[in-house]
Design a protein around this motif. Sequence first.
Motif, mmCIF file in Angstrom:
data_model
loop_
_atom_site.group_PDB
_atom_site.id
_atom_site.type_symbol
_atom_site.label_atom_id
_atom_site.label_comp_id
_atom_site.label_asym_id
_atom_site.label_seq_id
_atom_site.Cartn_x
_atom_site.Cartn_y
_atom_site.Cartn_z
ATOM 1 N N ILE A 25 44.372 10.095 48.201
ATOM 2 C CA ILE A 25 43.758 8.990 48.741
ATOM 3 C C ILE A 25 42.566 8.946 49.861
ATOM 4 C CG2 ILE A 25 44.265 7.837 50.325
ATOM 5 C CD1 ILE A 25 44.435 5.511 47.176
ATOM 6 N N VAL A 26 43.141 10.071 50.420
ATOM 7 C CA VAL A 26 41.943 10.123 51.858
ATOM 8 C C VAL A 26 40.725 10.833 51.459
ATOM 9 C CG1 VAL A 26 41.866 10.964 54.550
ATOM 10 C CG2 VAL A 26 44.196 10.032 52.975
ATOM 11 N N PHE A 27 41.033 11.830 50.496
ATOM 12 C CA PHE A 27 40.004 12.997 50.845
ATOM 13 C C PHE A 27 39.390 13.312 48.878
ATOM 14 C CE2 PHE A 27 44.034 15.783 50.234
ATOM 15 C CZ PHE A 27 43.500 16.159 49.029
ATOM 16 N N ALA A 28 40.049 12.905 47.797
ATOM 17 C CA ALA A 28 40.204 12.285 46.449
ATOM 18 C C ALA A 28 40.655 11.662 46.014
ATOM 19 C CB ALA A 28 39.875 14.017 46.439
ATOM 20 N N PRO A 29 40.145 10.440 46.028
ATOM 21 C CA PRO A 29 40.956 9.623 45.353
ATOM 22 C C PRO A 29 40.653 9.970 44.066
ATOM 23 C CG PRO A 29 39.470 8.332 46.686
ATOM 24 C CD PRO A 29 38.756 10.496 46.679
ATOM 25 N N PHE A 30 41.590 9.467 43.050
ATOM 26 C CA PHE A 30 42.085 9.113 41.459
ATOM 27 C C PHE A 30 41.748 10.553 41.110
ATOM 28 C CE2 PHE A 30 37.691 7.154 41.534
ATOM 29 C CZ PHE A 30 37.119 7.314 41.188
ATOM 30 N N ILE A 31 40.433 12.059 41.629
ATOM 31 C CA ILE A 31 39.749 12.757 40.461
ATOM 32 C C ILE A 31 40.845 14.102 41.014
ATOM 33 C CG2 ILE A 31 38.939 14.702 40.993
ATOM 34 C CD1 ILE A 31 36.861 12.412 42.160
ATOM 35 N N PHE A 32 42.287 14.226 41.968
ATOM 36 C CA PHE A 32 43.153 15.076 42.586
ATOM 37 C C PHE A 32 43.865 14.611 41.767
ATOM 38 C CE2 PHE A 32 46.339 16.641 44.943
ATOM 39 C CZ PHE A 32 46.680 18.259 45.094
ATOM 40 N N PRO A 33 44.910 13.672 41.546
ATOM 41 C CA PRO A 33 45.980 13.420 40.864
ATOM 42 C C PRO A 33 45.657 13.221 39.620
ATOM 43 C CG PRO A 33 45.621 11.290 42.367
ATOM 44 C CD PRO A 33 44.516 12.146 41.969
ATOM 45 N N PHE A 34 44.362 13.122 39.028
ATOM 46 C CA PHE A 34 43.959 12.953 37.466
ATOM 47 C C PHE A 34 43.972 14.212 37.549
ATOM 48 C CE2 PHE A 34 40.503 14.056 33.691
ATOM 49 C CZ PHE A 34 41.344 12.910 33.386
ATOM 50 N N ILE A 35 43.410 15.268 37.623
ATOM 51 C CA ILE A 35 43.823 16.440 37.630
ATOM 52 C C ILE A 35 44.912 17.023 37.865
ATOM 53 C CG2 ILE A 35 43.687 19.194 38.631
ATOM 54 C CD1 ILE A 35 40.121 18.203 39.590
ATOM 55 N N VAL A 36 45.685 17.253 38.978
ATOM 56 C CA VAL A 36 46.772 17.901 38.072
ATOM 57 C C VAL A 36 47.647 17.219 37.307
ATOM 58 C CG1 VAL A 36 50.077 17.273 39.849
ATOM 59 C CG2 VAL A 36 47.208 18.029 41.052
ATOM 60 N N TRP A 37 47.868 15.497 36.966
ATOM 61 C CA TRP A 37 48.919 14.903 35.989
ATOM 62 C C TRP A 37 48.253 15.679 34.942
ATOM 63 C CZ3 TRP A 37 46.661 10.374 33.308
ATOM 64 C CH2 TRP A 37 47.798 9.370 32.830
ATOM 65 N N VAL A 38 46.811 15.839 35.030
ATOM 66 C CA VAL A 38 46.516 16.828 33.284
ATOM 67 C C VAL A 38 46.991 17.990 33.204
ATOM 68 C CG1 VAL A 38 44.210 17.807 31.658
ATOM 69 C CG2 VAL A 38 44.652 15.480 33.020
ATOM 70 N N VAL A 39 46.709 18.893 34.302
ATOM 71 C CA VAL A 39 47.806 20.169 34.029
ATOM 72 C C VAL A 39 48.843 20.727 33.996
ATOM 73 C CG1 VAL A 39 47.623 22.301 35.940
ATOM 74 C CG2 VAL A 39 45.718 20.883 35.511
ATOM 75 N N THR A 40 49.369 19.517 34.961
ATOM 76 C CA THR A 40 51.451 19.822 34.694
ATOM 77 C C THR A 40 52.359 19.004 33.621
ATOM 78 O OG1 THR A 40 51.384 18.104 36.419
ATOM 79 C CG2 THR A 40 51.093 20.039 37.775
ATOM 80 N N SER A 41 51.986 19.375 32.795
ATOM 81 C CA SER A 41 52.104 18.615 31.804
ATOM 82 C C SER A 41 53.820 19.662 31.589
ATOM 83 C CB SER A 41 51.552 18.729 29.772
ATOM 84 O OG SER A 41 51.163 19.460 29.668
ATOM 85 N N HIS A 42 53.807 20.241 31.594
ATOM 86 C CA HIS A 42 54.801 21.123 31.541
ATOM 87 C C HIS A 42 55.548 21.067 32.892
ATOM 88 C CE1 HIS A 42 52.000 24.013 32.756
ATOM 89 N NE2 HIS A 42 52.851 24.491 34.036
ATOM 90 N N TYR A 43 55.953 20.164 34.021
ATOM 91 C CA TYR A 43 56.369 19.582 34.867
ATOM 92 C C TYR A 43 57.060 18.272 34.970
ATOM 93 C CZ TYR A 43 55.541 24.678 36.935
ATOM 94 O OH TYR A 43 55.299 25.809 36.942
ATOM 95 N N PRO A 44 57.423 18.022 34.076
ATOM 96 C CA PRO A 44 57.602 16.770 34.471
ATOM 97 C C PRO A 44 57.915 15.982 35.718
ATOM 98 C CG PRO A 44 59.893 17.837 33.582
ATOM 99 C CD PRO A 44 58.974 19.015 33.926
ATOM 100 N N LEU B 55 47.735 4.285 41.129
ATOM 101 C CA LEU B 55 47.576 3.659 42.145
ATOM 102 C C LEU B 55 46.122 3.782 43.144
ATOM 103 C CD1 LEU B 55 51.479 4.098 44.409
ATOM 104 C CD2 LEU B 55 50.439 2.194 43.636
ATOM 105 N N HIS B 56 45.733 4.899 42.772
ATOM 106 C CA HIS B 56 44.752 4.893 43.485
ATOM 107 C C HIS B 56 43.147 4.302 42.158
ATOM 108 C CE1 HIS B 56 45.154 9.435 45.454
ATOM 109 N NE2 HIS B 56 46.231 8.316 45.554
ATOM 110 N N LEU B 57 43.853 3.813 41.202
ATOM 111 C CA LEU B 57 42.637 3.397 40.644
ATOM 112 C C LEU B 57 42.648 2.235 41.285
ATOM 113 C CD1 LEU B 57 42.469 4.747 36.846
ATOM 114 C CD2 LEU B 57 40.862 5.038 38.165
ATOM 115 N N ILE B 58 43.984 1.072 41.240
ATOM 116 C CA ILE B 58 43.607 -0.555 41.372
ATOM 117 C C ILE B 58 42.867 -0.410 42.317
ATOM 118 C CG2 ILE B 58 45.809 -2.024 42.454
ATOM 119 C CD1 ILE B 58 48.023 -0.511 41.367
ATOM 120 N N PRO B 59 42.367 0.045 43.130
ATOM 121 C CA PRO B 59 41.583 -0.792 44.725
ATOM 122 C C PRO B 59 40.219 -0.672 43.186
ATOM 123 C CG PRO B 59 42.380 0.872 45.626
ATOM 124 C CD PRO B 59 43.246 0.742 43.783
#
Length: 107
Positions: free
Chosen positions: A15-34, A46-50
Amino acid sequence: MSQNKIVNALSYLSIVFAPFIFPFIVWVVTSHYPDMHETARRAFILHLIPLVLTILTFMVIGITGLTTKDSQVTGIMFIILVVLVALVDFAVFVYNLYLGIKILIAD
């Protein structure tokens, strides 16, 4: 420290350096790590709320300004809503920092 733990913490701390971009990339890439997938999804939301709250607030203020003839009402609404949104945005920011640090210091 495990790689999953670092990525999970970075999902929140981004949220300090890449809000909602970094978690989105991790979310898309890590489907095999629940664990990483779920943490990134929560961080993304949480980053999209503000962002969503701020956009909706300015839309409400704009619509009120266009539909009412009273500039005092619009001005007072602007001040009240912006202060409330700023407080919520700050609270979400601090909460994300808390969750990221909590993951890093957990055993």
